[in-house]
Every structure is written in C-alpha cells, then in structure tokens.
Scaffold this motif. Structure first.
Motif, PDB file in Angstrom:
ATOM      1  N   UNK A  58       0.849  -1.187   0.000  1.00  0.00           N
ATOM      2  CA  UNK A  58       0.000   0.000   0.000  1.00  0.00           C
ATOM      3  C   UNK A  58       0.887   1.240   0.000  1.00  0.00           C
ATOM      4  N   UNK A  59       0.312   2.341  -0.406  1.00  0.00           N
ATOM      5  CA  UNK A  59       1.062   3.583  -0.552  1.00  0.00           C
ATOM      6  C   UNK A  59       1.373   4.229   0.802  1.00  0.00           C
ATOM      7  N   UNK A  60       2.622   4.663   0.968  1.00  0.00           N
ATOM      8  CA  UNK A  60       3.034   5.423   2.158  1.00  0.00           C
ATOM      9  C   UNK A  60       3.070   6.916   1.843  1.00  0.00           C
ATOM     10  N   UNK A  61       3.815   7.284   0.817  1.00  0.00           N
ATOM     11  CA  UNK A  61       3.834   8.687   0.399  1.00  0.00           C
ATOM     12  C   UNK A  61       4.378   8.805  -1.017  1.00  0.00           C
ATOM     13  N   UNK A  62       4.243   9.997  -1.568  1.00  0.00           N
ATOM     14  CA  UNK A  62       4.748  10.292  -2.913  1.00  0.00           C
ATOM     15  C   UNK A  62       5.236  11.728  -2.936  1.00  0.00           C
ATOM     16  N   UNK A  63       6.363  11.955  -3.622  1.00  0.00           N
ATOM     17  CA  UNK A  63       6.929  13.300  -3.687  1.00  0.00           C
ATOM     18  C   UNK A  63       7.745  13.427  -4.965  1.00  0.00           C
ATOM     19  N   UNK A  88      -1.042   0.364  10.237  1.00  0.00           N
ATOM     20  CA  UNK A  88      -1.989   0.427   9.135  1.00  0.00           C
ATOM     21  C   UNK A  88      -2.509   1.838   8.920  1.00  0.00           C
ATOM     22  N   UNK A  89      -2.633   2.622  10.002  1.00  0.00           N
ATOM     23  CA  UNK A  89      -3.204   3.965   9.903  1.00  0.00           C
ATOM     24  C   UNK A  89      -2.313   4.936   9.125  1.00  0.00           C
ATOM     25  N   UNK A  90      -1.043   4.570   8.872  1.00  0.00           N
ATOM     26  CA  UNK A  90      -0.134   5.455   8.160  1.00  0.00           C
ATOM     27  C   UNK A  90      -0.218   5.296   6.641  1.00  0.00           C
ATOM     28  N   UNK A  91      -0.997   4.338   6.164  1.00  0.00           N
ATOM     29  CA  UNK A  91      -1.050   4.055   4.736  1.00  0.00           C
ATOM     30  C   UNK A  91      -2.192   4.794   4.048  1.00  0.00           C
ATOM     31  N   UNK A  92      -1.977   5.062   2.768  1.00  0.00           N
ATOM     32  CA  UNK A  92      -2.944   5.783   1.946  1.00  0.00           C
ATOM     33  C   UNK A  92      -3.678   4.795   1.045  1.00  0.00           C
ATOM     34  N   UNK A 131       6.716   5.782  -2.503  1.00  0.00           N
ATOM     35  CA  UNK A 131       7.104   4.825  -1.476  1.00  0.00           C
ATOM     36  C   UNK A 131       5.906   3.982  -1.036  1.00  0.00           C
ATOM     37  N   UNK A 132       6.106   2.668  -1.057  1.00  0.00           N
ATOM     38  CA  UNK A 132       5.083   1.714  -0.640  1.00  0.00           C
ATOM     39  C   UNK A 132       5.586   0.897   0.546  1.00  0.00           C
ATOM     40  N   UNK A 133       4.673   0.256   1.213  1.00  0.00           N
ATOM     41  CA  UNK A 133       5.037  -0.634   2.303  1.00  0.00           C
ATOM     42  C   UNK A 133       3.950  -1.661   2.517  1.00  0.00           C
ATOM     43  N   UNK A 134       4.177  -2.534   3.468  1.00  0.00           N
ATOM     44  CA  UNK A 134       3.186  -3.537   3.852  1.00  0.00           C
ATOM     45  C   UNK A 134       2.769  -3.238   5.283  1.00  0.00           C
ATOM     46  N   UNK A 135       1.487  -2.952   5.515  1.00  0.00           N
ATOM     47  CA  UNK A 135       1.029  -2.592   6.866  1.00  0.00           C
ATOM     48  C   UNK A 135       1.416  -3.616   7.923  1.00  0.00           C
ATOM     49  N   UNK A 136       1.763  -3.090   9.097  1.00  0.00           N
ATOM     50  CA  UNK A 136       2.139  -3.887  10.267  1.00  0.00           C
ATOM     51  C   UNK A 136       3.415  -4.695  10.055  1.00  0.00           C
ATOM     52  N   UNK A 137       4.226  -4.281   9.063  1.00  0.00           N
ATOM     53  CA  UNK A 137       5.554  -4.874   8.861  1.00  0.00           C
ATOM     54  C   UNK A 137       6.534  -3.721   8.663  1.00  0.00           C
TER      55      UNK A 137
END
Length: 204
Positions: A62-67, A125-129, A90-96
């Motif tokens: 899932x998406x974390x941020x973009x710039x 999880x709350x940090x993902x877009x 930047x992407x990531x996997x929630x809770x990892x």
C-alpha cells in the motif's frame, strides 16, 4: 513514518537503495526552457504508474507517500501545470517493516528497490494511503492554492512548484501538499488540501 517523510520533504532528492543522496547542480543554458510535456506526470498519474510494480513486489503493498524530485534544469514555470517529470513513490506492507521504492525519471519508471531495513519498527496500518482516497490531483489543487495566494515557485532550490502526498495520522486525512516559497524566496511555504474532498487544510 515521520523519519522518512521529513527528510525527503526537506531535501527533494532521489533515494538510492537506503541512502539519501544530493542531486548534482545543473547549469542554466539557453535550452532549459524546452520541456517534453509527455514526460510530465501529475502526482496521481505517478502513483498509478508506480502501483503495479509495487503489487508485484508484494500483493499487500500500500502507498506510504509520494513526492517529486528536484532534478529539473532551471527554467520558467517548473510544475506550474501541476506536473513534474521526476518522482519517488514509497510503498510498504502494513504492520511490517517492508518498504519498496519506485523512482520515476522523465515520466517513466527508472528503477525499483526493496529498501526494507532490519530492525525498523513496523508501519501501522493507519499510516497508509488508500488509492480510493485520492480523488483530487495536483493540477487542480495547485490552481486552488494559487487562488488562495501567497505561494510562489522556487527559483534555485526546490525549484518551481513541488508536490507531496502523505497521511496526516492525527487528523486521519490524506493530504496533498503544494510546496513553494514566499515572495522573496527566503522561506519555503506549503499549502495542504484534503485529497478526498479538495478542501483546504489550515496548518496545525
């Protein structure tokens, strides 16, 4: 999340592996006003381009941020159409602690890299877009920012208008930031908008 967001926001530089590096200074030449608009992407277009390789990396990404990245040669009106040629998504996997970077140069994916670091704390999880939360794009929100006024394109560093998408976890809102300078180029200035509603968000 702040440990990544604030560094990237301040530097506007590409990430190579897990290190932040400075972009080389570029000389102003007579052809710096030429630009291939086909290479320019809005922030939403850049995210949509980066999403498939992220899902290939991990189906739960899932998406974390973009710039955008400040690599453009000096010319007039960089980002004045709400688009840029160079992006870090930047992407990531929630809770990892899994993190994946997609870098776009000249409107195309230049490289992808798993930038997971051992020992970093997991991303909640709350940090993902969520993709569905991005209803407004950088071109239209730049126009809103210009109507409000008081924001100007950068001339030498963080050139033109810059754009960033991030999650404001305190307000639980996905924010699209329009980043520029004050009128005398002495201080950076940002204006935030709710990416779901287009509403202007006053700074805390």
């Amino acid at each position: 999340m702040k440990r990544i967001v604030f560094v990237v926001l301040l530097l506007f530089v590409p990430v190579d592996a897990v290190e932040l590096v400075s972009a080389s200074s570029l000389q102003f030449t007579k052809d710096t006003f030429e630009v291939d608009e086909q290479q320019e992407l809005s922030i939403k277009q850049a995210i949509e381009l980066a999403n498939p390789p992220a899902l290939k990396w991990n189906k739960n990404a899932q998406l974390i941020d973009a710039i955008n990245i400040d690599l453009d040669k000096r010319r007039k009106s960089i980002g004045s159409n709400g688009k840029r040629k160079h992006w870090n998504i930047l992407f990531g996997v929630p809770e990892t602690n899994k993190v994946f970077l997609v870098t776009i140069h000249d409107g195309k994916i230049d490289y992808t890299n798993d930038v997971t670091r051992d020992g970093t704390s997991p991303y909640p999880k709350k940090e993902f877009i969520q993709m569905k939360d991005i209803q407004y794009d950088s071109p239209e929100l730049l126009q809103k920012a210009l109507k409000i006024g008081g924001i100007y394109p950068g001339e030498n560093w963080a050139k033109g208008y810059n754009f960033m998408l991030r999650k404001d976890i305190e307000r639980n809102v996905t924010i699209l930031l329009i980043i520029g300078w004050n009128s005398d180029q002495t201080k950076m200035k940002e204006m935030g908008f709710n990416a779901s509603t287009g509403e202007y968000i006053k700074p805390n």
